[in-house]
Design a protein around this motif. Structure first.
Motif, mmCIF file in Angstrom:
data_model
loop_
_atom_site.group_PDB
_atom_site.id
_atom_site.type_symbol
_atom_site.label_atom_id
_atom_site.label_comp_id
_atom_site.label_asym_id
_atom_site.label_seq_id
_atom_site.Cartn_x
_atom_site.Cartn_y
_atom_site.Cartn_z
ATOM 1 N N ALA A 148 0.829 -1.207 0.000
ATOM 2 C CA ALA A 148 0.000 0.000 0.000
ATOM 3 C C ALA A 148 0.864 1.257 0.000
ATOM 4 N N LEU A 149 2.002 1.182 0.668
ATOM 5 C CA LEU A 149 2.907 2.333 0.725
ATOM 6 C C LEU A 149 3.924 2.335 -0.407
ATOM 7 N N ASP A 150 3.901 1.278 -1.229
ATOM 8 C CA ASP A 150 4.831 1.127 -2.345
ATOM 9 C C ASP A 150 6.284 1.227 -1.867
ATOM 10 N N ARG A 151 6.601 0.434 -0.831
ATOM 11 C CA ARG A 151 7.946 0.407 -0.257
ATOM 12 C C ARG A 151 8.492 -1.011 -0.290
ATOM 13 N N VAL A 152 9.802 -1.123 -0.479
ATOM 14 C CA VAL A 152 10.496 -2.404 -0.400
ATOM 15 C C VAL A 152 11.049 -2.513 1.017
ATOM 16 N N PRO A 153 10.542 -3.456 1.802
ATOM 17 C CA PRO A 153 10.991 -3.545 3.193
ATOM 18 C C PRO A 153 12.291 -4.344 3.326
ATOM 19 N N THR A 154 12.908 -4.198 4.466
ATOM 20 C CA THR A 154 13.968 -5.100 4.886
ATOM 21 C C THR A 154 13.333 -6.065 5.877
ATOM 22 N N VAL A 155 13.524 -7.354 5.633
ATOM 23 C CA VAL A 155 12.996 -8.375 6.531
ATOM 24 C C VAL A 155 14.171 -8.874 7.364
ATOM 25 N N LEU A 156 14.085 -8.653 8.674
ATOM 26 C CA LEU A 156 15.128 -9.105 9.587
ATOM 27 C C LEU A 156 14.645 -10.368 10.280
ATOM 28 N N ILE A 157 15.382 -11.438 10.074
ATOM 29 C CA ILE A 157 15.002 -12.735 10.616
ATOM 30 C C ILE A 157 15.952 -13.086 11.754
ATOM 31 N N LEU A 158 15.378 -13.346 12.919
ATOM 32 C CA LEU A 158 16.166 -13.751 14.078
ATOM 33 C C LEU A 158 16.074 -15.254 14.245
ATOM 34 N N GLY A 159 17.203 -15.879 14.497
ATOM 35 C CA GLY A 159 17.232 -17.318 14.723
ATOM 36 C C GLY A 159 18.137 -17.665 15.883
ATOM 37 N N ARG A 160 17.914 -18.843 16.450
ATOM 38 C CA ARG A 160 18.762 -19.294 17.564
ATOM 39 C C ARG A 160 20.129 -19.752 17.064
ATOM 40 N N THR A 161 20.168 -20.267 15.841
ATOM 41 C CA THR A 161 21.418 -20.685 15.210
ATOM 42 C C THR A 161 21.405 -20.154 13.781
ATOM 43 N N GLU A 162 22.564 -20.216 13.134
ATOM 44 C CA GLU A 162 22.617 -19.764 11.751
ATOM 45 C C GLU A 162 21.727 -20.630 10.870
ATOM 46 N N ARG A 163 21.716 -21.907 11.118
ATOM 47 C CA ARG A 163 20.873 -22.840 10.346
ATOM 48 C C ARG A 163 19.390 -22.509 10.537
ATOM 49 N N LEU A 181 5.797 -9.720 -2.961
ATOM 50 C CA LEU A 181 6.433 -8.650 -2.204
ATOM 51 C C LEU A 181 7.931 -8.712 -2.410
ATOM 52 N N GLU A 182 8.455 -7.673 -3.037
ATOM 53 C CA GLU A 182 9.904 -7.555 -3.171
ATOM 54 C C GLU A 182 10.454 -7.120 -1.817
ATOM 55 N N ALA A 183 11.516 -7.784 -1.356
ATOM 56 C CA ALA A 183 12.070 -7.473 -0.039
ATOM 57 C C ALA A 183 13.558 -7.755 -0.010
ATOM 58 N N ASP A 184 14.241 -7.039 0.870
ATOM 59 C CA ASP A 184 15.640 -7.322 1.192
ATOM 60 C C ASP A 184 15.628 -8.149 2.475
ATOM 61 N N PHE A 185 16.602 -9.059 2.606
ATOM 62 C CA PHE A 185 16.624 -9.939 3.764
ATOM 63 C C PHE A 185 17.937 -9.795 4.509
ATOM 64 N N ASP A 186 17.830 -9.932 5.831
ATOM 65 C CA ASP A 186 19.016 -9.948 6.680
ATOM 66 C C ASP A 186 18.746 -10.934 7.818
ATOM 67 N N LEU A 187 19.829 -11.493 8.345
ATOM 68 C CA LEU A 187 19.729 -12.483 9.411
ATOM 69 C C LEU A 187 20.469 -12.000 10.646
ATOM 70 N N ALA A 188 19.971 -12.391 11.798
ATOM 71 C CA ALA A 188 20.674 -12.172 13.053
ATOM 72 C C ALA A 188 20.522 -13.432 13.876
ATOM 73 N N VAL A 189 21.614 -13.845 14.526
ATOM 74 C CA VAL A 189 21.606 -15.070 15.318
ATOM 75 C C VAL A 189 21.799 -14.683 16.790
ATOM 76 N N ASP A 190 20.903 -15.196 17.629
ATOM 77 C CA ASP A 190 20.973 -14.950 19.072
ATOM 78 C C ASP A 190 20.742 -16.264 19.785
ATOM 79 N N GLY A 191 21.806 -16.932 20.169
ATOM 80 C CA GLY A 191 21.705 -18.230 20.832
ATOM 81 C C GLY A 191 21.274 -18.102 22.248
#
Length: 191
Positions: A148-163, A181-191
């Motif tokens: 609706a806003l015509d924006r490409v979001p960044t999706v930040l995915i948190l996981g317990r491990t990299e896998r 939905l076009e999106a950029d992705f990033d990962l963060a790991v927090d064990g």
């Protein structure tokens, strides 16, 4: 006919929260997304004060062409919170509403908007996928907002491990693709 993923903007009103800036922020989003505005009011010690505020807000909504729904509750109980956190909505939260934010974070079909009302424009969106299980309804709602806003979001995915984060990213990327939905992705790991 496809049901819109985002159906309303909600704002909470009680003695301590939802001043004029929260209402103005919610109204801006309702106008921008062509959605109704839901005010959930509860726990007021002075009923005349709530009536006056709701009357003033109603007049503003009428002038702007925004449908206003109000839900009144004598106390901030579970039923009032469920009205505020109704699926398919964006909940506008102020600084003092940490308990409502905690409740909103546990609901997979509710998006939270914790904003800075004096922010001049919205150029970047972040979709935070921090729960152990990522719900499709959450991503559908977030995708609807981004589209609706015509924006490409960044999706930040948190996981317990990299896998774990990589598996979640594959799932989210597939859903984004299905939702177009076009999106950029990033990962963060927090064990």
């Amino acid at each position: 006919m496809r049901v819109r993923a985002v159906q309303h903007i909600s704002v909470w009103l009680d003695d301590q929260s939802a001043g004029e800036s929260d209402f103005a922020h919610a109204l801006t989003w309702a106008l921008g997304l062509n959605l109704s505005l839901r005010v959930v009011a509860s726990g007021f010690s002075n009923r005349n004060a709530i009536a006056e505020r709701l009357h003033a807000w109603s007049a503003v909504c009428i002038r702007k062409g925004v449908a206003l729904e109000t839900h009144l509750a004598s106390e901030a109980n579970l039923a009032a919170r469920q009205q505020f956190l109704r699926p398919g909505g964006i909940c506008v939260l102020g600084d003092l509403q940490r308990d409502l934010f905690a409740d909103a974070c546990t609901s997979p079909a509710v998006c939270q908007l914790i904003g800075v009302p004096d922010s001049p424009s919205l150029n970047r969106l972040l979709i935070l996928c921090h729960q152990a299980t990522i719900h499709a309804s959450y991503l559908e709602t977030a995708a609807g907002i981004c589209q609706a806003l015509d924006r490409v979001p960044t999706v930040l995915i948190l996981g317990r491990t990299e896998r774990d984060a990589q598996i979640k990213q594959g799932y989210v990327a597939g859903l984004c693709n299905a939702l177009r939905l076009e999106a950029d992705f990033d990962l963060a790991v927090d064990g």
